[in-house]
Design a protein around this motif. Structure first.
Motif, PDB file in Angstrom:
ATOM      1  N   LEU A 187     -46.673 -61.987 102.113  1.00  0.00           N
ATOM      2  CA  LEU A 187     -46.069 -63.109 102.628  1.00  0.00           C
ATOM      3  C   LEU A 187     -46.074 -64.263 101.365  1.00  0.00           C
ATOM      4  CD1 LEU A 187     -47.271 -63.528 106.129  1.00  0.00           C
ATOM      5  CD2 LEU A 187     -44.998 -63.498 105.724  1.00  0.00           C
ATOM      6  N   ASN A 188     -47.626 -64.111 100.965  1.00  0.00           N
ATOM      7  CA  ASN A 188     -47.822 -65.102  99.692  1.00  0.00           C
ATOM      8  C   ASN A 188     -47.010 -64.793  98.634  1.00  0.00           C
ATOM      9  OD1 ASN A 188     -49.839 -62.840 100.038  1.00  0.00           O
ATOM     10  ND2 ASN A 188     -50.517 -63.571  98.145  1.00  0.00           N
ATOM     11  N   ALA A 193     -43.748 -66.421  99.057  1.00  0.00           N
ATOM     12  CA  ALA A 193     -43.743 -67.832  98.711  1.00  0.00           C
ATOM     13  C   ALA A 193     -43.818 -68.218  97.404  1.00  0.00           C
ATOM     14  CB  ALA A 193     -45.083 -68.365  99.512  1.00  0.00           C
ATOM     15  N   TRP A 207     -52.544 -78.669 109.186  1.00  0.00           N
ATOM     16  CA  TRP A 207     -53.678 -78.276 109.261  1.00  0.00           C
ATOM     17  C   TRP A 207     -54.566 -79.664 109.891  1.00  0.00           C
ATOM     18  CZ3 TRP A 207     -52.413 -76.654 104.293  1.00  0.00           C
ATOM     19  CH2 TRP A 207     -51.958 -75.241 104.126  1.00  0.00           C
ATOM     20  N   MET A 257     -57.388 -81.949 108.276  1.00  0.00           N
ATOM     21  CA  MET A 257     -57.529 -81.816 106.857  1.00  0.00           C
ATOM     22  C   MET A 257     -56.516 -83.131 106.267  1.00  0.00           C
ATOM     23  SD  MET A 257     -57.332 -77.917 105.674  1.00  0.00           S
ATOM     24  CE  MET A 257     -57.041 -78.119 104.144  1.00  0.00           C
ATOM     25  N   MET A 268     -53.264 -77.786  98.591  1.00  0.00           N
ATOM     26  CA  MET A 268     -53.424 -76.504  99.187  1.00  0.00           C
ATOM     27  C   MET A 268     -52.285 -75.511  98.796  1.00  0.00           C
ATOM     28  SD  MET A 268     -55.661 -74.624 101.009  1.00  0.00           S
ATOM     29  CE  MET A 268     -55.348 -73.276  99.629  1.00  0.00           C
ATOM     30  N   TYR A 270     -52.073 -73.756  95.583  1.00  0.00           N
ATOM     31  CA  TYR A 270     -53.122 -72.863  95.341  1.00  0.00           C
ATOM     32  C   TYR A 270     -52.712 -71.680  94.200  1.00  0.00           C
ATOM     33  CZ  TYR A 270     -56.474 -68.830  96.715  1.00  0.00           C
ATOM     34  OH  TYR A 270     -57.243 -67.863  96.468  1.00  0.00           O
ATOM     35  N   TYR A 325     -58.811 -71.574  88.035  1.00  0.00           N
ATOM     36  CA  TYR A 325     -60.091 -71.721  87.908  1.00  0.00           C
ATOM     37  C   TYR A 325     -60.773 -70.386  88.566  1.00  0.00           C
ATOM     38  CZ  TYR A 325     -60.366 -74.632  91.867  1.00  0.00           C
ATOM     39  OH  TYR A 325     -60.479 -75.235  93.258  1.00  0.00           O
ATOM     40  N   ARG A 384     -62.040 -76.694  85.479  1.00  0.00           N
ATOM     41  CA  ARG A 384     -61.696 -76.988  86.901  1.00  0.00           C
ATOM     42  C   ARG A 384     -61.421 -78.454  87.006  1.00  0.00           C
ATOM     43  NH1 ARG A 384     -65.879 -77.478  91.698  1.00  0.00           N
ATOM     44  NH2 ARG A 384     -64.249 -78.634  93.058  1.00  0.00           N
ATOM     45  N   GLU A 411     -57.983 -79.952  88.868  1.00  0.00           N
ATOM     46  CA  GLU A 411     -58.130 -80.687  89.906  1.00  0.00           C
ATOM     47  C   GLU A 411     -57.377 -82.041  89.596  1.00  0.00           C
ATOM     48  OE1 GLU A 411     -59.501 -80.544  92.908  1.00  0.00           O
ATOM     49  OE2 GLU A 411     -59.972 -78.523  92.778  1.00  0.00           O
ATOM     50  N   THR A 463     -62.840 -76.970  96.608  1.00  0.00           N
ATOM     51  CA  THR A 463     -62.333 -76.034  95.874  1.00  0.00           C
ATOM     52  C   THR A 463     -61.219 -75.381  96.586  1.00  0.00           C
ATOM     53  OG1 THR A 463     -63.472 -74.033  96.794  1.00  0.00           O
ATOM     54  CG2 THR A 463     -64.638 -75.296  95.014  1.00  0.00           C
ATOM     55  N   LYS A 464     -60.308 -74.807  95.823  1.00  0.00           N
ATOM     56  CA  LYS A 464     -59.081 -74.196  96.514  1.00  0.00           C
ATOM     57  C   LYS A 464     -59.554 -73.107  97.471  1.00  0.00           C
ATOM     58  CE  LYS A 464     -58.417 -70.946  92.716  1.00  0.00           C
ATOM     59  NZ  LYS A 464     -57.544 -70.019  91.886  1.00  0.00           N
ATOM     60  N   TRP A 465     -60.782 -72.376  97.530  1.00  0.00           N
ATOM     61  CA  TRP A 465     -60.972 -71.454  98.425  1.00  0.00           C
ATOM     62  C   TRP A 465     -61.352 -72.198  99.583  1.00  0.00           C
ATOM     63  CZ3 TRP A 465     -62.771 -70.219  93.343  1.00  0.00           C
ATOM     64  CH2 TRP A 465     -62.146 -69.163  92.535  1.00  0.00           C
ATOM     65  N   MET A 495     -60.698 -75.186 100.467  1.00  0.00           N
ATOM     66  CA  MET A 495     -59.680 -75.785 101.292  1.00  0.00           C
ATOM     67  C   MET A 495     -58.819 -74.556 102.311  1.00  0.00           C
ATOM     68  SD  MET A 495     -57.796 -78.902  99.212  1.00  0.00           S
ATOM     69  CE  MET A 495     -57.313 -77.843  97.914  1.00  0.00           C
ATOM     70  N   ALA A 496     -58.657 -73.535 101.425  1.00  0.00           N
ATOM     71  CA  ALA A 496     -57.928 -72.362 102.173  1.00  0.00           C
ATOM     72  C   ALA A 496     -58.773 -71.876 103.443  1.00  0.00           C
ATOM     73  CB  ALA A 496     -57.549 -71.229 101.312  1.00  0.00           C
ATOM     74  N   ARG A 532     -60.687 -73.827 105.354  1.00  0.00           N
ATOM     75  CA  ARG A 532     -60.634 -74.600 106.407  1.00  0.00           C
ATOM     76  C   ARG A 532     -59.300 -74.602 106.972  1.00  0.00           C
ATOM     77  NH1 ARG A 532     -61.261 -79.865 104.398  1.00  0.00           N
ATOM     78  NH2 ARG A 532     -61.227 -79.050 102.185  1.00  0.00           N
ATOM     79  N   ALA A 533     -58.142 -74.471 106.018  1.00  0.00           N
ATOM     80  CA  ALA A 533     -56.801 -74.370 106.549  1.00  0.00           C
ATOM     81  C   ALA A 533     -56.836 -73.349 107.338  1.00  0.00           C
ATOM     82  CB  ALA A 533     -55.892 -74.202 105.461  1.00  0.00           C
ATOM     83  N   VAL A 542     -50.798 -70.527 106.260  1.00  0.00           N
ATOM     84  CA  VAL A 542     -51.389 -70.307 105.141  1.00  0.00           C
ATOM     85  C   VAL A 542     -50.796 -69.468 103.888  1.00  0.00           C
ATOM     86  CG1 VAL A 542     -53.547 -69.530 104.121  1.00  0.00           C
ATOM     87  CG2 VAL A 542     -53.576 -71.033 106.094  1.00  0.00           C
ATOM     88  N   PRO A 543     -50.470 -68.149 104.211  1.00  0.00           N
ATOM     89  CA  PRO A 543     -49.866 -67.496 103.264  1.00  0.00           C
ATOM     90  C   PRO A 543     -48.555 -67.620 102.884  1.00  0.00           C
ATOM     91  CG  PRO A 543     -49.779 -66.200 105.372  1.00  0.00           C
ATOM     92  CD  PRO A 543     -50.682 -67.410 105.609  1.00  0.00           C
ATOM     93  N   GLY A 590     -48.611 -69.669  99.846  1.00  0.00           N
ATOM     94  CA  GLY A 590     -48.744 -68.886  98.621  1.00  0.00           C
ATOM     95  C   GLY A 590     -50.220 -68.398  98.415  1.00  0.00           C
ATOM     96  N   VAL A 591     -50.858 -68.614  99.480  1.00  0.00           N
ATOM     97  CA  VAL A 591     -52.502 -68.210  99.407  1.00  0.00           C
ATOM     98  C   VAL A 591     -52.478 -66.768 100.137  1.00  0.00           C
ATOM     99  CG1 VAL A 591     -54.556 -68.852 100.687  1.00  0.00           C
ATOM    100  CG2 VAL A 591     -52.884 -70.784 100.069  1.00  0.00           C
ATOM    101  N   PRO A 592     -53.265 -65.828  99.302  1.00  0.00           N
ATOM    102  CA  PRO A 592     -53.378 -64.559  99.813  1.00  0.00           C
ATOM    103  C   PRO A 592     -54.499 -64.671 100.889  1.00  0.00           C
ATOM    104  CG  PRO A 592     -54.400 -64.712  97.724  1.00  0.00           C
ATOM    105  CD  PRO A 592     -53.619 -66.025  97.996  1.00  0.00           C
ATOM    106  N   ILE A 627     -59.045 -64.552 101.004  1.00  0.00           N
ATOM    107  CA  ILE A 627     -59.988 -65.729 101.630  1.00  0.00           C
ATOM    108  C   ILE A 627     -60.944 -65.368 102.862  1.00  0.00           C
ATOM    109  CG2 ILE A 627     -59.744 -67.924 102.792  1.00  0.00           C
ATOM    110  CD1 ILE A 627     -58.700 -67.918  99.840  1.00  0.00           C
ATOM    111  N   MET A 636     -63.731 -63.062 101.283  1.00  0.00           N
ATOM    112  CA  MET A 636     -64.411 -63.929 100.589  1.00  0.00           C
ATOM    113  C   MET A 636     -65.661 -64.833 101.548  1.00  0.00           C
ATOM    114  SD  MET A 636     -63.360 -66.863  97.995  1.00  0.00           S
ATOM    115  CE  MET A 636     -63.209 -66.320  96.387  1.00  0.00           C
ATOM    116  N   ILE A 691     -69.615 -64.729 101.532  1.00  0.00           N
ATOM    117  CA  ILE A 691     -70.455 -65.438 101.116  1.00  0.00           C
ATOM    118  C   ILE A 691     -71.428 -65.616 102.346  1.00  0.00           C
ATOM    119  CG2 ILE A 691     -70.733 -68.160 100.948  1.00  0.00           C
ATOM    120  CD1 ILE A 691     -68.147 -67.997  99.411  1.00  0.00           C
TER     121      ILE A 691
END
Lengths: 257, 290
Positions: free
Chosen positions: A72-73, A76, A90, A93, A101, A104, A109, A121, A125, B147-149, B151-152, B154-155, B163-164, B167-169, B173, B176, B180
């Motif tokens: 999917l990504n 996109a 979301w 947010m 987002m 992405y 970075y 970064r 940003e 950070t982008k991660w 944010m992803a 939380r999204a 989310v995907p 464009g987010v894999p 996420i 990851m 963590i």
């Protein structure tokens, strides 16, 4: 060669044939509408094209590449964006975060940058925030950039969703009932927003809509879908006044009028 | 009632609280993206402690101790923590890949049961094969917030379908987040091992459940809340004992200090009566999904 080319796509859920032998060819800059009664399979077609479902049969080619089986990504990132009938924002947010987002895949970075805040970064940003604000301005929601989307009025939420879809810089945008639940004024504003986006980015748009006025205003070409099959297709006026389409919409007993 | 007695208890409370906080933060992180408590998390803490033990023994035998030491002790400690966090993160990734990813569309109960089973597998696996510093929290917060991660992550909690599509894999996420969370548990495991050098395969169970309580107390999905609630829980638990002693002396009662947990968790229960969604949780209209 068409930008988005769907050939002989079929899909069934269990025994139910939801979409059968569906074809579409969408050229750069073209706006095509998809109309049809509830349950005809319109959203299913969107889900099949964007890869949320995998077609039982057929192919979806985008920019010459096969999309079926792609992640999917990846789809996109190639430039295919969509919105949803029920928006899928979301909730907790901020407006700005929604737009950031969607960038992405353009941020490069690494983990070090994420934890330590390297200059790279910070540079990225700053750039992405500037770009996001530009898009928000275009959709007249820049004043509420720092608010949670859950607190925005309905029309504004719709525009945030449009901005989120457009910021990935798509070549094709799929809109699933962009004016559903809107007042006539909000609807007119939305038509303008879509037209503006279309002109500015030379977008190809594929649009599901129940409101015939929206279809008339925007679409050069229309398909009417009934029970998963394209019944009629052609110019917007021709399709909307076609007896078969009217029959499908208002039901058989009333055809005699 | 001397000053040193009070200080000692305060230090114990901080230390005890830091274990809870680190584990509870892991619970909360995973919850915040998958809306699911990873019930194997307590056992990942246990695995982290054992990996820490293994790594430290390995490093000690390689680089020596005492006069022949090649590397000073603190370097070995830092190395141990880093390597163990890395390895335990891997365990977390495997748990996500094998246990949770196939169940992302399944009912929540299936995933919860899977988590419990994975926990038991980790415990028994441990028995089968073995026979038996302050983490920088502000940086984690800014990781999630900016950070982008982050944010992803939380999204994904609010609507993962879309989310995907921007464009987010998504699998990256999810993995990851588990990594963590597990690394945090490993850090807690090593700190625990340093303070109480007795490890056993079931240590993750009681600690895990208590940290789970801390995660709930902090507010589901709130990482900062989990951290604070972890310290709070440690404080309540440790301080209950001197409180009992004082009460006994003042009123010449005879309450046993083995009532510690009962009293401590009654306090937690009272707090939850007044703040049902925890200290920092948002009020949800939906039922708690396990």
């Amino acid at each position: 060669m068409p930008l988005l080319h769907v050939t002989d796509m079929s899909h069934n859920f269990g025994g139910l044939q939801a979409v059968s032998e569906y074809n579409l060819s969408l050229d750069p800059g073209q706006i095509t509408g998809l109309i049809g009664p509830n349950g005809a399979g319109k959203t299913t077609i969107f889900n099949l094209i964007t890869g949320l479902y995998r077609p039982t049969k057929g192919s979806v080619r985008f920019d010459g590449e096969e999309l079926v089986g792609k992640k999917l990504n990846e789809t996109a990132a190639m430039g295919l964006a969509r919105t949803f009938q029920e928006m899928k924002l979301w909730r907790h947010m901020t407006v700005l975060e929604h737009i950031k987002m969607a960038r992405y895949s353009k941020l490069s970075y690494g983990l070090m940058g994420a934890f330590l805040g390297t200059p790279k970064r910070r540079r990225e940003e700053r750039k992405v925030t500037e770009l996001a604000m530009e898009y928000l301005k275009m959709f007249a929601v820049d004043q509420v950039a720092d608010q949670l989307v859950v607190n925005l009025p309905y029309g504004d939420q719709r525009r945030v969703e449009m901005a989120r879809a457009l910021v990935i810089e798509p070549k094709v945008l799929l809109l699933d009932e962009p004016t559903v639940g809107m007042t006539p004024d909000e609807m007119m504003a939305m038509i303008e927003v879509i037209r503006k986006a279309h002109e500015r980015f030379n977008l190809a748009i594929f649009l599901i809509e129940h409101r015939l006025q929206v279809v008339r205003e925007l679409c050069q070409h229309v398909q009417a879908l009934v029970f998963g099959q394209v019944l009629v297709e052609g110019k917007s006026d021709e399709v909307q006044n076609h007896p078969k389409v009217i029959e499908a919409y208002i039901g058989e007993q009333e055809v005699e009028f | 009632m001397t000053f040193t007695f009070l200080m000692q208890n305060l230090i114990n409370a901080l230390q005890w609280g830091s274990f809870y906080a680190l584990i509870a933060m892991g619970y909360s992180m995973v919850y915040s993206i998958l809306m699911l408590f990873n019930f194997a998390h307590g056992d990942i803490f246990m695995v982290g402690a054992y990996i820490g033990l293994g790594v430290s023994l390995g490093l000690l035998s390689l680089f020596g101790t005492g006069a022949a030491a090649i590397l000073p002790g603190w370097v070995l400690l830092v190395l141990t923590i880093l390597i163990s966090m890395f390895l335990t993160a891997f365990v977390g990734i495997i748990v996500e890949r094998v246990g949770y990813r196939p169940l992302r569309e399944a009912p929540r109960a299936s995933a919860a049961i899977t988590g419990l089973m994975i926990g038991i597998m980790l415990e028994t696996g441990n028995i089968l094969f073995l026979g038996g510093q302050r983490f920088k929290f502000p940086q984690l917060h800014q990781f999630i917030a900016h950070t982008k991660w982050g944010m992803a992550m939380r999204a994904m909690a609010y609507d993962y379908v879309v989310v995907p599509l921007v464009g987010v894999p998504m699998n990256t996420i999810a993995a990851m987040t588990f990594a963590i969370g597990s690394a945090l548990a490993a850090a807690a495991g090593i700190l625990f091992g340093l303070a109480y050098p007795v490890l056993d395969p079931y240590m993750g169970v009681s600690f895990g459940w208590k940290a789970f309580v801390a995660a709930i107390l902090g507010g589901r999905g709130s990482i900062m809340g989990a951290c604070l609630a972890g310290f709070m829980l440690g404080f309540i638990e440790i301080m209950t004992v001197p409180a009992i002693q004082i009460m006994n002396r003042l009123f010449s009662l005879n309450i046993g200090s083995n009532l510690r947990d009962l009293i401590a968790y009654s306090i937690v229960l009272v707090i939850l009566v007044f703040r049902p969604h925890g200290l920092f949780g948002q009020a949800y209209s939906s039922k708690l999904r396990l």
